[in-house]
Design a protein around this motif. Sequence first.
Motif, mmCIF file in Angstrom:
data_model
loop_
_atom_site.group_PDB
_atom_site.id
_atom_site.type_symbol
_atom_site.label_atom_id
_atom_site.label_comp_id
_atom_site.label_asym_id
_atom_site.label_seq_id
_atom_site.Cartn_x
_atom_site.Cartn_y
_atom_site.Cartn_z
ATOM 1 N N GLY A 246 0.781 -1.227 0.000
ATOM 2 C CA GLY A 246 0.000 0.000 0.000
ATOM 3 C C GLY A 246 0.810 1.273 0.000
ATOM 4 N N MET A 247 0.136 2.367 -0.360
ATOM 5 C CA MET A 247 0.802 3.663 -0.484
ATOM 6 C C MET A 247 1.109 4.291 0.876
ATOM 7 S SD MET A 247 -2.238 6.230 -1.763
ATOM 8 C CE MET A 247 -2.525 5.307 -3.258
ATOM 9 N N GLY B 157 1.706 4.052 -4.780
ATOM 10 C CA GLY B 157 2.147 5.363 -4.315
ATOM 11 C C GLY B 157 1.342 6.464 -4.961
ATOM 12 N N VAL B 158 1.797 7.679 -4.757
ATOM 13 C CA VAL B 158 1.174 8.873 -5.333
ATOM 14 C C VAL B 158 2.216 9.572 -6.185
ATOM 15 C CG1 VAL B 158 0.180 11.134 -4.809
ATOM 16 C CG2 VAL B 158 -0.425 9.154 -3.418
ATOM 17 N N CYS B 159 1.798 10.125 -7.304
ATOM 18 C CA CYS B 159 2.723 10.879 -8.154
ATOM 19 C C CYS B 159 2.061 12.175 -8.605
ATOM 20 C CB CYS B 159 3.133 10.052 -9.376
ATOM 21 S SG CYS B 159 4.256 10.913 -10.499
ATOM 22 N N GLN B 160 2.755 13.273 -8.384
ATOM 23 C CA GLN B 160 2.300 14.574 -8.869
ATOM 24 C C GLN B 160 3.529 15.346 -9.315
ATOM 25 O OE1 GLN B 160 -0.999 15.362 -9.096
ATOM 26 N NE2 GLN B 160 -0.392 17.167 -10.275
ATOM 27 N N ILE B 161 3.541 15.777 -10.568
ATOM 28 C CA ILE B 161 4.720 16.406 -11.161
ATOM 29 C C ILE B 161 4.462 17.888 -11.399
ATOM 30 C CG2 ILE B 161 6.318 16.369 -13.119
ATOM 31 C CD1 ILE B 161 5.541 13.423 -13.523
ATOM 32 N N ALA B 162 5.449 18.710 -11.045
ATOM 33 C CA ALA B 162 5.395 20.152 -11.296
ATOM 34 C C ALA B 162 6.822 20.655 -11.454
ATOM 35 C CB ALA B 162 4.689 20.875 -10.149
ATOM 36 N N PRO C 33 6.841 10.044 -5.207
ATOM 37 C CA PRO C 33 7.318 11.001 -6.217
ATOM 38 C C PRO C 33 6.362 12.166 -6.417
ATOM 39 C CG PRO C 33 6.529 9.005 -7.277
ATOM 40 C CD PRO C 33 6.555 8.731 -5.801
ATOM 41 N N VAL C 34 6.514 13.167 -5.585
ATOM 42 C CA VAL C 34 5.719 14.393 -5.653
ATOM 43 C C VAL C 34 6.706 15.546 -5.752
ATOM 44 C CG1 VAL C 34 4.088 15.890 -4.438
ATOM 45 C CG2 VAL C 34 3.835 13.399 -4.312
ATOM 46 N N ARG D 290 8.122 -2.542 -9.796
ATOM 47 C CA ARG D 290 6.828 -2.222 -10.407
ATOM 48 C C ARG D 290 6.089 -1.243 -9.498
ATOM 49 N NH1 ARG D 290 3.161 -6.964 -12.679
ATOM 50 N NH2 ARG D 290 3.462 -7.907 -10.621
ATOM 51 N N PHE D 291 5.510 -0.216 -10.114
ATOM 52 C CA PHE D 291 4.843 0.837 -9.352
ATOM 53 C C PHE D 291 3.433 1.085 -9.880
ATOM 54 C CE2 PHE D 291 9.342 1.544 -8.832
ATOM 55 C CZ PHE D 291 9.461 1.867 -7.494
ATOM 56 N N ALA D 292 2.512 1.309 -8.955
ATOM 57 C CA ALA D 292 1.152 1.723 -9.277
ATOM 58 C C ALA D 292 0.948 3.086 -8.628
ATOM 59 C CB ALA D 292 0.140 0.711 -8.752
ATOM 60 N N LEU D 293 0.944 4.139 -9.429
ATOM 61 C CA LEU D 293 0.987 5.507 -8.910
ATOM 62 C C LEU D 293 -0.349 6.223 -9.123
ATOM 63 C CD1 LEU D 293 4.510 6.520 -10.267
ATOM 64 C CD2 LEU D 293 3.924 5.632 -7.994
#
Length: 342
Positions: A197-198, A235-240, A290-291, A312-315
Amino acid sequence: MHVGSFVLAAQFPGQGQGEALHRAVRSAEVAEEAGLDAVWLGEHHFVPYGTCPSAVTLAALLLGRTHRIRVGTAVSVLSTVHPVALGEQAALLHVTSGGRFTLGVGRGGPWVDLEVFGSGLGAYEQGFPESLDLLVRWLREPAVAAAGERFSFREVPVVPRPSEALTDTPGPEVVVACTSSASVRLAAEHGLPMLLGMHVGDEEKAEMVALWREYARAAGRPADEIVGAAHVSAGVCQIADRRTDAAETLLKAMPGWLRQGLEAHVTVDGRKRAMRDPLAYTELLCGLHPVGTPRLCVDRLTATSERTGINRFALLVEGSGDLAATEENLRRLGAEVLPQLR
């Protein structure tokens, strides 16, 4: 390294259910266009936390709309379905998609779902091992009978046979969501990779991978299977362009969704449950995953892989709650992060 999106079809405050589902479908299509390896679909009942009640049904739609990307469930809840019925659906998707389907399964929670679907609290508290064993046998054997506490029936043929698909594998991949040593042991004894889990950091994930290997060796699983187990890290991913901007996007949107989504869960037996503080939980996720800038995202994913052995990642990429922002997030993930990982 294999990177996929984790799709919950989350209903954010002020949004309709159809809007959430449209974003889920569109984000999966964009994930393939952006070059991601997989789409993982969540499943929830009666709550806005996720508006998809059948991950395997949504997977069927997405397999028909895509051509290359793998589609998996994360997860189909075994406590509320008959494992043979789920096995038949998984086999059907495996055969008709050319082997692009992954079946992720989990125990679920002590929710009112157990009452609505008639499976009862025992299915959640004691029934998961029996259900998983029957499911795996259905996906690996030509005919199956059962003589367990919950499921008992004469031998019947498996139709369609997953092994008849034109793929290199005899049946669909099965992944098990693990949150305890008991679930880790169960997955290891069957030789099935874990979905972690994340909310779990790298150190704990590394410990669970090591525990899985220990249990798998004790169960006599083949050495190459143990070494090659393809566990999945959520996990969570948000790119800026700046880390503060990426975190701000999530901190503005996710707490409201988490609050209304998690508060909507109702336990089947009235037991008390502690709910995470939505803002603190969002801050935790921003710190673990990865934020930030593309470079930071590359470094975070690489570090997690090196520390845990997971590649392996589920973002979760829909944390903004906005379709256009989700699409941009996916395209940046594909264009600015994936090339550096590969």
